[in-house]
Motif scaffolding. Structure first.
Motif: not given
Length: 261
Positions: A237-248, A226-227, A41-49, A216-222
């Protein structure tokens, strides 16, 4: 040899990818390695690319005459921006699903077979072959049992959820390696969203799926990886669970926790 094995495990790899719309720079030195057979999945604010990146991977951006790209994008190890590359072959390898379903003004059956007919060119498709292709694709998207008795009816009569599944089914007969999905559930209600997410998991492994979402819930579920993008740059860019639990990165944590964007 290790580098060769690593390359073989990648579906999409970009190096120093920069993109401009006229004088506006939308992507900055994007380096990404997206693994084969996984859902990213790719997440980020609108207009981020995010969508710009997606549209670069199957070269849709080229339709705009004021777009300029630098850097490289490799799909299955092949640089898709080399001058000798056949754009039709790129589009066969990399299918795209858009925010709103866009079925053709044809029957359900003809929607599914449409891309395959184009790919076959002058070669004729027999009725038996057509029926086999249609059934297989509709079964893959979990739609066959719902529509098998009305294949001749207009696709526009399907629900939005069914239309989106049909648009995915339309890609499958040409055997793409990569499916790009740009907010595929944004027009759907919660039940439809759940159905499409279930489909995405069903397709995992056979296809590499890159999905842009603001949910965000969809990115985590599906997704499995995640980027996070911000202002045209890849932040994490890490495994999805890591980015939501322990982002760098603090920017990632701020976005996920809703402090901006």
């Amino acid at each position: 040899m290790d580098s060769e094995l690593q390359a073989a495990a990648l579906a999409i790899e970009t190096e120093k990818l920069n993109l401009w719309y006229g004088t506006f720079q939308a992507l900055y030195d994007v380096d990404l390695q997206i693994k084969r057979g996984r859902i990213t999945s790719m997440i980020g604010p609108s207009g981020c690319g995010k969508t710009t990146f997606l549209r670069s991977v199957n070269r849709i951006n080229e339709r705009l005459g004021y777009v300029r790209t630098m850097g490289s994008i490799r799909v299955l190890g092949h640089d898709i921006y080399r001058p000798e590359v056949d754009l039709g072959q790129v589009r066969k390898q990399v299918g795209m699903v858009f925010q709103r379903p866009n079925p053709l003004p044809l029957s359900i059956r003809e929607n599914v077979i449409f891309g395959y007919r184009l790919a076959m060119g002058q070669q004729k498709v027999s009725p038996a072959e057509r029926d086999e292709i249609v059934e297989k694709a509709l079964r893959q998207v979990l739609l066959w049992d719902t529509v098998k008795d009305r294949l001749g009816r207009p696709a526009i009569g399907l629900s939005l959820e069914e239309q989106q599944k049909l648009c995915i089914a339309r890609l499958l007969p040409v055997k793409p390696a990569v499916l790009l999905m740009d907010e595929p559930c944004s027009a759907l209600d919660p039940k439809g969203t759940e159905a499409v997410e279930e489909l995405i998991w069903e397709l995992r492994g056979e296809y590499t799926i890159l999905i842009v979402t603001h949910n965000m819930a969809q990115a985590r579920r599906a997704s499995e990886e995640c980027i996070f993008m911000l202002l045209g740059k890849v932040i994490e860019h890490t495994p999805t669970e890591e980015i939501f639990v322990t982002p760098e990165n603090q920017e990632t944590a701020d976005y996920i926790e809703g402090r901006y964007g």
